[in-house]
Write an enzyme that holds these catalytic residues in place. Sequence first.
Site, PDB file in Angstrom:
ATOM      1  N   VAL A 172      -3.891  -0.955  -3.567  1.00  0.00           N
ATOM      2  CA  VAL A 172      -3.025   0.186  -3.265  1.00  0.00           C
ATOM      3  C   VAL A 172      -3.757   1.270  -2.481  1.00  0.00           C
ATOM      4  O   VAL A 172      -3.125   2.177  -1.940  1.00  0.00           O
ATOM      5  CB  VAL A 172      -2.437   0.788  -4.562  1.00  0.00           C
TER       6      VAL A 172
ATOM      7  N   SER B  61       0.848  -1.198   0.000  1.00  0.00           N
ATOM      8  CA  SER B  61       0.000   0.000   0.000  1.00  0.00           C
ATOM      9  C   SER B  61       0.882   1.245   0.000  1.00  0.00           C
ATOM     10  O   SER B  61       2.091   1.184   0.260  1.00  0.00           O
ATOM     11  CB  SER B  61      -0.905   0.018   1.232  1.00  0.00           C
ATOM     12  N   HIS B  62       0.270   2.395  -0.296  1.00  0.00           N
ATOM     13  CA  HIS B  62       1.039   3.641  -0.385  1.00  0.00           C
ATOM     14  C   HIS B  62       1.791   3.943   0.909  1.00  0.00           C
ATOM     15  O   HIS B  62       2.972   4.293   0.887  1.00  0.00           O
ATOM     16  CB  HIS B  62       0.096   4.810  -0.705  1.00  0.00           C
ATOM     17  N   VAL B  63       1.111   3.797   2.037  1.00  0.00           N
ATOM     18  CA  VAL B  63       1.763   4.157   3.296  1.00  0.00           C
ATOM     19  C   VAL B  63       2.921   3.195   3.598  1.00  0.00           C
ATOM     20  O   VAL B  63       3.944   3.601   4.163  1.00  0.00           O
ATOM     21  CB  VAL B  63       0.737   4.188   4.456  1.00  0.00           C
TER      22      VAL B  63
ATOM     23  N   ARG C  15       5.866   4.264   1.378  1.00  0.00           N
ATOM     24  CA  ARG C  15       6.481   5.511   1.863  1.00  0.00           C
ATOM     25  C   ARG C  15       7.254   5.296   3.158  1.00  0.00           C
ATOM     26  O   ARG C  15       8.259   5.955   3.410  1.00  0.00           O
ATOM     27  CB  ARG C  15       5.400   6.591   2.016  1.00  0.00           C
TER      28      ARG C  15
END
Length: 1307
Positions: free
Chosen positions: A1180, A912-914, A917
Amino acid sequence: MSSKSASYSQTPPVQHFELSEGMQLKVNVSGTSNGCTAKVDFQLTNCSLPLILHWGGIYHGQKNWVLPADFPSGTRTYKKNALQTPFVKNGEIFSITIHLWDPKILAIEFVLKDERHDRWFKLNEGNFRIDIPKDLKCASHPTIPKELVEHKAHLLWESKGQPRNSPQQEKEEYEAALSELNSQLSKGISLDELRRNLLVESNKRTADNKERPTVVNSPSASSYHKRQDVSQWLNKRSKGGTKGTNFPSSALLNRIEKSAGGDDVILRQTFRLGSSEIVVLLKMVKDDHHILVATDMKGATMLHWGVSKLSAGEWLVPPSEILPERSKLVDGACQTYFKDIPTEEGFLQVVDINLQRRDFAGVPFIIWSGGSWIKNNGSNFYISLKSMSSKYGKGAGDGKGTVKWLLDEISEREKDAERSLMHRFNIATELTERCKNDGELGLIGILVWLRFMACRQLTWNKNYNVKPREISVAQDKLIDLLQRIYIEQPNDREILRLIMASIGRGGEGDVGQRIRDEILVLQRNNDCKGGMMEEWHQKLHNNSSPDDVIICQALLDYVRSDFDIGVYWRTLNANGLTKSILASYDRPILSEPHFTAGTKGELIRDLTSYLQTLKAVHSGADIESAIAACLGYTFKGHDSMSGVQVQSVGGLSLKLRENLSIVQMHIEDKNIFPLLEKLLESRIELRPLLLKPHGRLKDLLFLDLALDSAVRTSMERGFKELNTSHLQDIMSSISLVLENICLSTVDNEDIIYCAKDWYRTCELFKSNDDQWALQTKAVLDRIRMALTDKAQYYQKMVQPSAQYLGELLCVEKGAIDIFTEELIRAGSASTLSLLINRLDPILRKIANLGCWQVISPVEVCGFVTAINELISVQRKIYRRPTIIIANKVGGEEEIPDGVVAVLTPDMPDVLSHVSVRARNSKVCFATCFDQSILRDLKSKEGKAISIRVRSTSLVYSDITSSDLYLGPFIFPPIPPTITLRKKSFGGKYAISVEEFTSDTVGAKSRNIQFLRGRVPSWIKVPTSVALPFGVFETILLAYINKDLANKISSFIRLVNDGDLSKLRAIQENILQIKAPSQLINELKSKMKSSKIAWPGDEGDERWNQAWQAIKKVWASKWNERAYISCRKAKLNHSDLCMAVLVQEIISADYAFVTHTRNPLSGDPSEIYTEIVKGLGETLVGAYPGRAMSFITKKSNIKFPIIVGYPSKQMGLFIKKSIIFRSDSNGEDLEGYAGAGLYDSVPMDKEDEVILDYSCDRLIVDKSFQSSIFLKIAEAGKFIEGLYGSAQDIEGVVKDGEVYVVQTRPQV
């Protein structure tokens, strides 16, 4: 009633009767194919009255009527010697159908009753009579009902020791049962005798089982639980069901709205009165408030009405200025005759009251029609006008999220309601009738009020004497209304069940009166007229309540214990009754009981009988009284105590009757599993009866509530034994409670699919198999999410009403704060949650999962801060190294500045995005599965700890603040300075894939261009075109958009000055810009030449959809998450440019993301993939649950290792369409995770589908699974080889083929 009819010859099958006022009655007698003796159809024509058939059967040689056990829905018993069945309207005809199962009934006698005008229709002052032709009764033996065959097959199965049969063996047993029953019929045994014989056999077997010693903790008791076809129980909530717009179907409402106009309507109310209706509209007409009261009654009709200024209890004379035409003032009221209004469907009668702009609280009224007064369940009709100012509350602390007018009125009327339970139930009936069209929130207001009452937060009786009979009648009216709404408003059934569980059953006739009469007999028979018994007698006469059930049970326990007074007080206190509560009654109970020892046997007999009477009125969900009410019972009485006969409910299957009898005998058994099976089987058999009108629906509903409650309490009773039970016993327990929740839930699609998947994992059970444990753990995670979603839904819907009303009624703050929590705990969801918590650590151990899943393995030190949601702090800047413990992480959040670790019980996808990052920013990120560890971490709020990575786990320890600042782990290293090179418009509004360059499009588009022609043919790459950099800025400067350009520029200046609230305004204005014709023409040309369907070929509306999607992509440059991320990276946001990649959507079966270097371990020899059903946004984006995940060794690519099974609840699916993908110059910059910050928007809205993994090919078909996993891994390996570096690849699977939609360097 006895027969008074004249003698008849053989009756013809069809008879006609002429009634008064032109009404005609036709009666048709026929045979049926369903096994009953005869079918009798009654049809009334030319009738405008809601008539009732008052009837009974006639045996040979008898005059008194017999009452069949099975009768039509809606039928009630009249004084124990007749049945009364209302005619049902179907178009212009009123009809009733009676099925006769009793072959001894030779005829039906009847009269007709007009209840509204208290008139009877007879035949020459005698009864009508319909003889049953002999040829119907002497026909060949009837078809055996399926339920009888299944019942016999079940008995045969039990006689063989309840083996685990295959489907073929079950079929053979069914055929053997059918053959045996047919053989008995051929010998002249009737269907009724067959039924009785089967019931006797069942009861005998039950009694034999009861005498056998109970085996506790027997593994065989629960190791196999029969798999139910839960798909049959699927029940989806219809759209709009929670928004106060799910009005029941009303032809009259439609007609009046069509005639008067449905615009500016503030309030709609409907009242049903037999076959007639009253409809009320409150609407605005030229700035004045008008009340329209309409009815479909015939003949002269008059509205007798007034106004109230302060509360609903007032009735004041209305001012003369607002009186409609044809009105006159009488003593204390106004009387207005209805006016005939023509409509397309005929005339209806209407009164229009112009309130002008007067400030009234409401309008009470009654109606005169047909020579009698018509009221609302014995009370005035009432139109609340508080909705003129606010139908739903506005503002926090002022009723937000509630039906505020209802809660305000409840508060005003509480003073009247607390006089007695009769008053409370009557007011509740009136308010429920008025608020039912406000949907779920209206009924929630009633629930909160009655539950506060049930929990003794409100006064039950104050300075008012009321007969028990009056209380039971008031209860009965409220329950009758609730059961009607239950049928009319299926979306609201969960709330209605909760309301019914808060009140008793009630009853008409002598049910309530027996409370008053039988206590006198009990006192006289047992010589206990003084002391505590006299005090209780006075309370019962003054105001009987549910407390009396507890008091009677306490007395019974006291007598059974040989008069141990401690037992008496323990029973009272265990059920919430204390000395102070007993002393608080209007007629206080201050003494302790004292009985003569010689009366023990008689006291037990009389108190047991009296307890049954009390439960019949006050105990809705008591299992014993609920079963007795449905199966029927007879109490012959003794001495002066009157006898009681309760008829059994019609339509109960033999299997249900048998199960209920078994439950009655085994309800206290220590071995709970056989009992739980019978409780669930009973609910399953009962379910079809709850979905349609029935004359005794309320008894069936209370039975279902009691069975539901008994499942929960029985399971909780067996928790201790589960500590030493086999793993399969716990799993069987979960199956049972899951089924129970499925049967009780309205919107149950998610939990139904959980149950199906749970069955699958139970059948795959392999002790100590890690793959089995992984699958089972995934299903368990999904069940837990479903329970959490339900709890959050209740918190959102119910708690605001509890908060607002509780404060108005001065309820204790503690009771208000935990209202919804206690409501949830009272159901099976809390039981299931405890079972899950019992099983979860066992599965984690088998699957070698440990307590942590480390998503970003970084060693850090920092100060602990606990928060609820990560998204709530994403803008925040922490001035010291901070370790966040977040209850909820959705997957799309930004990690705040200064945060060195995020630990959560939530389960965001690894890709996933988090998650991406966190890894890129060197932030420790992990999911913790152990609640005790999370509690310990939260207890360290404000303290400093260190976190170190150990294999696949985390280890934390306390440190001092000075250690933290001296240590090596303070902040992640500052990345090198990153810059954006602003792009300019190249002169083209649209370009083909061959024209993609770094000056025109971003890396996403260029990578697609690079792959074309370089990958093998089995790796599909979608055709693409693009709107290049600079197009947005160019069209914004066009003359047609100049005003919007000025607005957007001013908002951008405000955002740059720190006002992030204006980001939304920028986006909203971008969505209004217009497309120049040159852009349209160029994009059309490029799409067609690239063989991508042009939306405009399907009409202007389709192009408008496409244009809107393109603008949403551009607008996403200004979404808050992206803007904050850009600012954190010290990038100049104005230099960020957005191209739009245009591709045809592949209607994916599955979507995947592959990292060709394992992101968890950093191992370059491993490919890591996550895959979901449907489109990739659930992977995502912020969609709860985990994707399926697997690791492939590049050296052994044909043998993937599954490391996680799916628990996603939702899948996104779309028809053939076009997607517009964001492609900025800020993605894939070294040192900056810009990918995924901006939106990709499909032209058409995706369909959200609740996922059923139990039949998902990727899960159940190992060959298909291996083939797909191999293709994905080979594609990843090949693309990594093309680029010479690790890749982050997104793709989809359609019909077994792999498509790559984008790739980028893995960072």
